[in-house]
Structure formats: structure tokens, C-alpha cells
Design a protein around this motif. Structure first.
Motif, PDB file in Angstrom:
ATOM      1  N   TRP A  11       0.828  -1.207   0.000  1.00  0.00           N
ATOM      2  CA  TRP A  11       0.000   0.000   0.000  1.00  0.00           C
ATOM      3  C   TRP A  11       0.862   1.256   0.000  1.00  0.00           C
ATOM      4  O   TRP A  11       0.553   2.223  -0.696  1.00  0.00           O
ATOM      5  CB  TRP A  11      -0.970   0.004   1.176  1.00  0.00           C
ATOM      6  CG  TRP A  11      -1.700   1.309   1.256  1.00  0.00           C
ATOM      7  CD1 TRP A  11      -1.675   2.208   2.257  1.00  0.00           C
ATOM      8  CD2 TRP A  11      -2.536   1.883   0.248  1.00  0.00           C
ATOM      9  NE1 TRP A  11      -2.440   3.304   1.951  1.00  0.00           N
ATOM     10  CE2 TRP A  11      -2.988   3.123   0.720  1.00  0.00           C
ATOM     11  CE3 TRP A  11      -2.948   1.466  -1.016  1.00  0.00           C
ATOM     12  CZ2 TRP A  11      -3.828   3.948  -0.014  1.00  0.00           C
ATOM     13  CZ3 TRP A  11      -3.785   2.291  -1.751  1.00  0.00           C
ATOM     14  CH2 TRP A  11      -4.216   3.516  -1.250  1.00  0.00           C
ATOM     15  N   LEU A  12       1.937   1.263   0.760  1.00  0.00           N
ATOM     16  CA  LEU A  12       2.803   2.442   0.786  1.00  0.00           C
ATOM     17  C   LEU A  12       3.411   2.709  -0.586  1.00  0.00           C
ATOM     18  O   LEU A  12       3.526   3.863  -1.011  1.00  0.00           O
ATOM     19  CB  LEU A  12       3.888   2.277   1.836  1.00  0.00           C
ATOM     20  CG  LEU A  12       3.404   2.387   3.292  1.00  0.00           C
ATOM     21  CD1 LEU A  12       4.546   2.073   4.261  1.00  0.00           C
ATOM     22  CD2 LEU A  12       2.820   3.750   3.569  1.00  0.00           C
ATOM     23  N   LYS A  13       3.781   1.649  -1.311  1.00  0.00           N
ATOM     24  CA  LYS A  13       4.318   1.824  -2.667  1.00  0.00           C
ATOM     25  C   LYS A  13       3.246   2.384  -3.599  1.00  0.00           C
ATOM     26  O   LYS A  13       3.515   3.274  -4.406  1.00  0.00           O
ATOM     27  CB  LYS A  13       4.839   0.502  -3.209  1.00  0.00           C
ATOM     28  CG  LYS A  13       6.120   0.061  -2.568  1.00  0.00           C
ATOM     29  CD  LYS A  13       6.566  -1.268  -3.115  1.00  0.00           C
ATOM     30  CE  LYS A  13       7.784  -1.763  -2.350  1.00  0.00           C
ATOM     31  NZ  LYS A  13       8.178  -3.110  -2.783  1.00  0.00           N
ATOM     32  N   ARG A  14       2.045   1.855  -3.474  1.00  0.00           N
ATOM     33  CA  ARG A  14       0.962   2.338  -4.334  1.00  0.00           C
ATOM     34  C   ARG A  14       0.548   3.752  -3.961  1.00  0.00           C
ATOM     35  O   ARG A  14       0.194   4.547  -4.823  1.00  0.00           O
ATOM     36  CB  ARG A  14      -0.231   1.397  -4.255  1.00  0.00           C
ATOM     37  CG  ARG A  14       0.048   0.088  -4.951  1.00  0.00           C
ATOM     38  CD  ARG A  14      -1.129  -0.829  -4.934  1.00  0.00           C
ATOM     39  NE  ARG A  14      -0.791  -2.064  -5.631  1.00  0.00           N
ATOM     40  CZ  ARG A  14      -1.566  -3.115  -5.663  1.00  0.00           C
ATOM     41  NH1 ARG A  14      -2.746  -3.097  -5.054  1.00  0.00           N
ATOM     42  NH2 ARG A  14      -1.192  -4.194  -6.314  1.00  0.00           N
ATOM     43  N   LYS A  15       0.611   4.064  -2.689  1.00  0.00           N
ATOM     44  CA  LYS A  15       0.248   5.405  -2.237  1.00  0.00           C
ATOM     45  C   LYS A  15       1.239   6.443  -2.763  1.00  0.00           C
ATOM     46  O   LYS A  15       0.867   7.580  -3.045  1.00  0.00           O
ATOM     47  CB  LYS A  15       0.194   5.444  -0.714  1.00  0.00           C
ATOM     48  CG  LYS A  15      -0.353   6.718  -0.162  1.00  0.00           C
ATOM     49  CD  LYS A  15      -0.484   6.640   1.333  1.00  0.00           C
ATOM     50  CE  LYS A  15      -0.996   7.960   1.866  1.00  0.00           C
ATOM     51  NZ  LYS A  15      -1.152   7.967   3.303  1.00  0.00           N
ATOM     52  N   GLN A  16       2.500   6.048  -2.929  1.00  0.00           N
ATOM     53  CA  GLN A  16       3.512   6.969  -3.459  1.00  0.00           C
ATOM     54  C   GLN A  16       3.222   7.354  -4.903  1.00  0.00           C
ATOM     55  O   GLN A  16       3.692   8.386  -5.368  1.00  0.00           O
ATOM     56  CB  GLN A  16       4.900   6.349  -3.345  1.00  0.00           C
ATOM     57  CG  GLN A  16       5.415   6.288  -1.935  1.00  0.00           C
ATOM     58  CD  GLN A  16       6.762   5.589  -1.833  1.00  0.00           C
ATOM     59  OE1 GLN A  16       7.229   4.968  -2.787  1.00  0.00           O
ATOM     60  NE2 GLN A  16       7.375   5.679  -0.669  1.00  0.00           N
ATOM     61  N   LEU A  17       2.470   6.522  -5.615  1.00  0.00           N
ATOM     62  CA  LEU A  17       2.091   6.873  -6.980  1.00  0.00           C
ATOM     63  C   LEU A  17       1.230   8.127  -7.017  1.00  0.00           C
ATOM     64  O   LEU A  17       1.240   8.866  -7.994  1.00  0.00           O
ATOM     65  CB  LEU A  17       1.292   5.735  -7.626  1.00  0.00           C
ATOM     66  CG  LEU A  17       1.999   4.441  -7.947  1.00  0.00           C
ATOM     67  CD1 LEU A  17       0.982   3.399  -8.391  1.00  0.00           C
ATOM     68  CD2 LEU A  17       3.047   4.655  -9.018  1.00  0.00           C
TER      69      LEU A  17
END
Length: 87
Positions: free
Chosen positions: A9-15
Motif C-alpha cells: 500500500w505504501l508503494k501504491r500510495k507513493q504513486l
């Protein structure tokens, strides 16, 4: 929330929200379902009616937007509540 889910989720949130909506909503739902329904039409009727393709795109883009937006909100709420529970 599991650590692996949190990392994803943190990786996707960085998008960013806009890019997330495009990559996980508009493209898979909009284009994917348009292609699938057009293939079903082609198999069933041996032709594709070109009038319906843009209508499908618009309809499935809207569906994809709302699905991805709901998923974004759910993950934000889940992540926020999980981070508040842990000291």
C-alpha cells in the motif's frame, strides 16, 4: 494490516491518487472490460458494432473510477486506523 500489505500500500500510495486511479481503475476496468465485452460480441454475433465501443469505454471507465476510488478510500482508512492502534 500485515506488514507485506502495508508495504504494498505504501508503494501504491507513493504513486499518488490520480495515477493510482488510472493504473488500477481506468485501465484495467475501462480497457479490460471493453475488450472482453467486444470479444464476446464478436464471438456471439461475428461482428463488432463500432457504435457500442465508445459507449462501453465511457461506461467502464466510470465503473473503474468508482471501484478504484472506493479501494483507495478503504485502504486509506484501513492504513490510518492500523497506524493509530499501534504505538
Amino acid at each position: 494490516m500485515k506488514e507485506s500489505h502495508k508495504d504494498i500500500w505504501l508503494k501504491r500510495k507513493q504513486l499518488g491518487r490520480s495515477r493510482y486511479l488510472v493504473l488500477f481503475g481506468l485501465l484495467p476496468w475501462g480497457l479490460g472490460l471493453t475488450v472482453i465485452t467486444s470479444l464476446i460480441e464478436l464471438i456471439s454475433f461475428q461482428q463488432i458494432n463500432p457504435v457500442w465501443v465508445p459507449a462501453r469505454l465511457v461506461l467502464f471507465f466510470f465503473i473503474g473510477f468508482f471501484v478504484a476510488n472506493a479501494r483507495w478510500q478503504a485502504m486509506e482508512n484501513r492504513f490510518e486506523s492500523d497506524s493509530q492502534q499501534r504505538p
